[in-house]
Design an enzyme around this catalytic site. Structure first.
Site, PDB file in Angstrom:
ATOM      1  CD  GLU A 147      17.278 -15.340  -9.623  1.00  0.00           C
ATOM      2  OE1 GLU A 147      16.600 -15.933  -8.963  1.00  0.00           O
ATOM      3  OE2 GLU A 147      17.484 -15.782 -10.767  1.00  0.00           O
ATOM      4  CD  GLU A 159      14.906 -22.175  -9.982  1.00  0.00           C
ATOM      5  OE1 GLU A 159      14.920 -21.699 -10.931  1.00  0.00           O
ATOM      6  OE2 GLU A 159      15.944 -22.122  -8.936  1.00  0.00           O
TER       7      GLU A 159
END
Length: 870
Positions: free
Chosen positions: A321, A299
């Site tokens: 991602e 993150e």
């Protein structure tokens, strides 16, 4: 089933409008939260007269355009949209909406998690907060004022930096946050609650001091220390490896119990599932510590690969991602054993992503068609996406990859871009043609390589021929060839010299020739250089030579896995046969090898059920499980003395420490303890197959000083020990940890894995407990998901009881939280992997779900895809 409209990548058009600034005022209330949204809007397409905003589950209170209240004929409101007619080229729009966070069980948009308010807006959750152009290519500057009762919600958080705070009437207070960086609305975050706060700071490479704050439930502050240490390691690593520095004055993490995902990278305010924040030596396993570090890093790394440069549209999801998973895997490899970390990544890919590639929801890492975007947060987008980035790293080298990253940020900082933009930056920075490589983004399925070899002893020449083929799929009946990097080792069995080479397969078939005085042994796919399957006939002698002489840790491990898989296949085809000499030779070689404990544990571990299924065709799951159990028992009996010796040595080492310290880096004292625990639990898993060693299960559970060893004992108990042993220590475990939600999630998962014929009665009893609720995603996954994805013996019950149980829970869950329901259905839709009997029972369960009225878009998309293949 309901009909829903699909979206297509080919239909993408830029937004007719842009939004410059967003000023939000959010007055929090359990059932009547009021959101005032003031937008500065500009028309990009001057021919467009209507502004169409997305919105769901919203009550529109008022709408003003340039300060004037809109009359009812100036707009139209539907279930999913707000259309405003005849808008000028530039204007200010003020929208006031009301929402009900406490009843938002879907956990999208603004909702309650325990006593706290929090948000989850990716992919399309912001439209549940206010009307907006809810698409990632609309980027704006956000200023957010949060208002709530001060006593109940002392902490009011949002994106960016705090710029104002104050007291209001009736015991309320406010905090205003300003985020100076443009962002799409999916990165919006808001949290309000009463927390314990762990504070620290990080000084960046340019000398700026960044405040670090982690908010957790009261009483859990000590469990956030590892997360904080992981955050600081992540920040330092990103500066050292990629030159990327954090850009705000504060970085916040909030841990909540109710969350659909692992965590969310909202700009400056990350919201985390508490299982990826909270850990201490008593309650968390080594895997928990590793995963927390990895998810914290993931993150944080998104701040640049996802936030500063984001996706143009959701079809480009792997742009952020896949790239960020690659970055967190590289970080984990640097913090721990690079070999073990890489192998664990590959095991996940082979066990689950390969199955996804072969199933009805097979899609490229950049999908071309989407009905429900939440369904495409998949292993293909994330894990295969990271493998595609890794291939670029392999082809370009570390320096070339860094040059490509630097150019990518230089070109696109502050923009919403595409996967093509990323690959083009890599190509331009290195002067390399990657046009063929781009096919990885648009083609689904797992490529298969067929390898043949030829040695000319007279000419001292060795030829290696590789043919690539990707099986056709319904959406793509004709597959094209790809650009595939293949790392190989050529091992001279006489001189024992090892030569490394990178081959670039760029055609359907290619042959390479090498000088060789002796026929070399080929170790394919060093470090698993491409996400492919291989068909390469190699003898047991050749595979053993790779284990004994090879340099690449992945190839050594993979050679062992091939021998094990071949043995399981042999036993599956010859059900009354005894295991062959091959497995004995392989295990003996592993036992005597000088591996570190963690790698040895991997070498001793049989391929998982899912990994074996991916290499077989129409398999009977019960027969496969029988073959695996037969082989495991044989190894336990044949190598009993070695296993007990390794176990005792590991246990002696573990008795010298007080358990987890949190520092799991590879060279630390704790890192060595991690390795010892891994080996001890692996040995115990084998030894528990033998009744004479059942006593050491309870002994390990009782004497263990940390959770990894306790859980290892419990896992062996529920798999192999008598029921009374398992129930006894499970009861002790429950009494100790009843008040710890995350540890009880482990207890529910252990129960779901019980190997007893009364498992279905046990599952029903567990679901009837006061501490079980389908509204809690973690608890639902810990029981229902664990049963379906880990207890293969009873999930694949010959009468279909396991399939029916899962179908019933999915039906119930779909009404509460469609995202979680949709993820739980995955084991059922992969019916094509199994024999006709089990396949038909799985389809019957799917048809039971399909017969229900008003199914969600999430479930409908997967059911449609699966049943069309039947």
């Amino acid at each position: 089933m309901s009909e829903f409209t699909a979206k297509y990548l080919a239909d993408y058009l830029p937004s007719d409008f842009t939004i410059d600034t967003v000023n939000l005022t959010v007055e929090l209330d359990d059932h009547h939260t009021r959101v005032t949204n003031t937008l500065a809007v500009k028309k990009e397409n001057l021919e467009q007269s209507q502004l169409i905003l997305d919105g769901e589950h919203l009550k529109l209170v008022s709408a003003k355009l340039n300060g004037e209240q809109l009359t009812s004929d100036a707009f139209e409101q539907t279930e999913h949209q707000l259309t405003i007619f005849n808008v000028p080229d530039e204007f200010t729009l003020e929208l006031v909406t009301e929402i009900d966070p406490a009843n938002n069980t879907a956990l999208e948009g603004l909702y309650k998690s325990g006593g706290a308010f929090c948000t989850q807006c990716e992919a399309e959750g912001f439209r549940r907060i206010t009307y907006y152009l809810d698409r990632p290519d609309v980027m704006a500057i956000f200023t957010t004022k949060v208002i709530a009762d001060k006593a109940t919600y002392p902490y009011l958080l949002a994106n960016g930096n705090p710029v104002e705070r104050g007291e209001l009437a009736n015991g309320k207070h406010f905090v205003t946050w300003h985020d100076p960086f443009r962002k799409p609305c999916y990165l919006f975050a808001l949290v309000a609650g009463d927390f314990d706060l762990l504070k620290d700071e990080f000084v960046t490479q340019s000398g700026r001091s960044v405040a670090l704050e982690i908010f957790v439930d009261r009483g859990n502050k000590h469990k956030a220390v590892h997360a904080m240490d992981s955050l600081k390691r992540s920040m330092a690593w990103d500066e050292q490896v990629f030159g990327l520095e954090y850009d705000l004055d504060i970085y916040m993490i909030v841990a909540v119990d109710f969350f659909n995902m692992g965590a969310m990278e909202n700009k400056g305010l990350n919201v985390f599932n508490s299982k990826y924040v909270l850990a201490d030596k008593d309650s968390a396993t080594d895997t928990d510590f590793f995963n927390i570090e990895a998810v914290i890093a993931h993150e944080y790394f998104h701040n640049w690969t996802g936030n500063r440069v984001t996706c143009r549209d959701w079809f480009q999801l792997s742009l952020k991602e896949g790239l960020t998973v690659f970055r967190d895997q590289q970080f984990s490899a640097d913090m721990h054993s690079s070999a073990v970390t890489r192998i664990q990544n590959v095991k996940l890919l082979r066990a689950q992503q390969f199955a996804e590639d072969a199933g009805p929801m097979s899609h490229p890492i950049r999908p071309e068609k989407v009905m429900e975007m939440n369904n495409f947060y998949t292993l293909t987008v994330y894990e295969k996406g990271s493998e595609v980035i890794r291939m670029l790293h392999t082809l370009l080298g570390q320096q070339g990859f860094r040059q490509g990253m630097d150019l990518y940020f230089k070109r696109f900082d502050g923009m919403a871009v595409t996967c093509d933009d990323f690959v083009d930056a890599m190509a331009d920075a290195n002067g390399k043609d990657l046009s063929l490589f781009k096919r990885w983004y648009s083609q689904s399925g797992t490529p298969e390589l067929t390898v043949t070899q030829q040695f000319d002893a007279e000419l001292n020449k060795f030829k290696l021929t590789i043919v690539q083929h990707t099986p056709p799929s319904e959406a793509q009946p004709e597959k094209r060839h790809l650009h595939i990097p293949i790392n190989i080792e050529l091992i001279d069995p006489v001189t024992q010299q090892v030569t490394n080479q990178l081959l670039e397969l760029t055609d359907v078939q290619q042959t390479w020739q090498f000088d060789a005085s002796n026929q070399p042994i080929v170790a394919l796919l060093g470090d698993f250089s491409a996400p492919v399957k291989t068909h390469f006939e190699q003898s047991v002698e050749e595979l053993l030579s790779i284990i004994e002489l090879g340099d690449n840790s992945f190839c050594i491990w993979d050679a062992g896995q091939k021998i094990m898989a071949q043995e399981v296949t042999f036993l599956l085809a010859n059900q009354n046969a005894k295991p062959s000499e091959s497995i004995t030779r392989m295990m003996a070689a592993v036992m005597k090898a000088d591996y570190d404990d963690e790698f040895k544990a991997l070498m001793l571990t049989l391929p998982s059920f899912e990994e074996l299924v991916s290499g077989l065709n129409k398999v009977n799951p019960q027969q496969l499980l029988d073959a695996v159990e037969q082989l495991k028992l044989f190894i336990a009996q044949q190598f009993e003395e070695n296993l007990i010796g390794l176990y005792q040595t590991s246990e002696q080492l573990l008795q010298k420490t007080d358990g987890n310290t949190g520092d799991h880096t590879n060279d630390s004292a704790e890192g060595k303890q991690v390795a010892a625990r891994s080996l001890a639990n692996t040995c115990l898993s084998y030894l528990s197959m033998l009744p004479k060693y059942h006593h050491i299960i309870e002994q390990q559970f009782t004497q263990a000083k940390e959770m990894t060893s306790k859980l290892g004992a419990l896992q062996s108990a529920v798999r192999h020990a008598p029921l009374e042993v398992g129930d006894k220590i499970l009861s002790q475990f429950e009494q100790t940890w009843l008040e710890d939600t995350l540890v009880m999630d482990k207890w529910f998962s252990l129960q779901a894995n019980m190997q007893v014929d009364t498992i279905f009665e046990r599952l029903e009893q567990l679901m009837a407990r006061d501490d079980f609720a389908l509204t809690n995603p973690n608890r639902a996954r810990s029981l229902i998901g664990a049963f379906a994805m880990q207890n293969a013996r009873y999930f694949h019950d010959a009468q279909g009881k396991g399939y029916q149980f899962l179908a019933e829970q999915i039906i119930a869950m779909d009404k509460i939280n469609p995202q979680v329901a949709s993820r739980l259905i995955t084991p059922l839709i992969q019916f094509k992997a199994f024999d006709e009997h089990h396949s038909e029972l799985m389809v019957k369960a799917l048809e039971l779900i399909a017969a229900q009225p008003e199914l969600s878009r999430d479930i409908t998309e997967k059911l449609n895809a699966a049943l069309l293949q039947h």
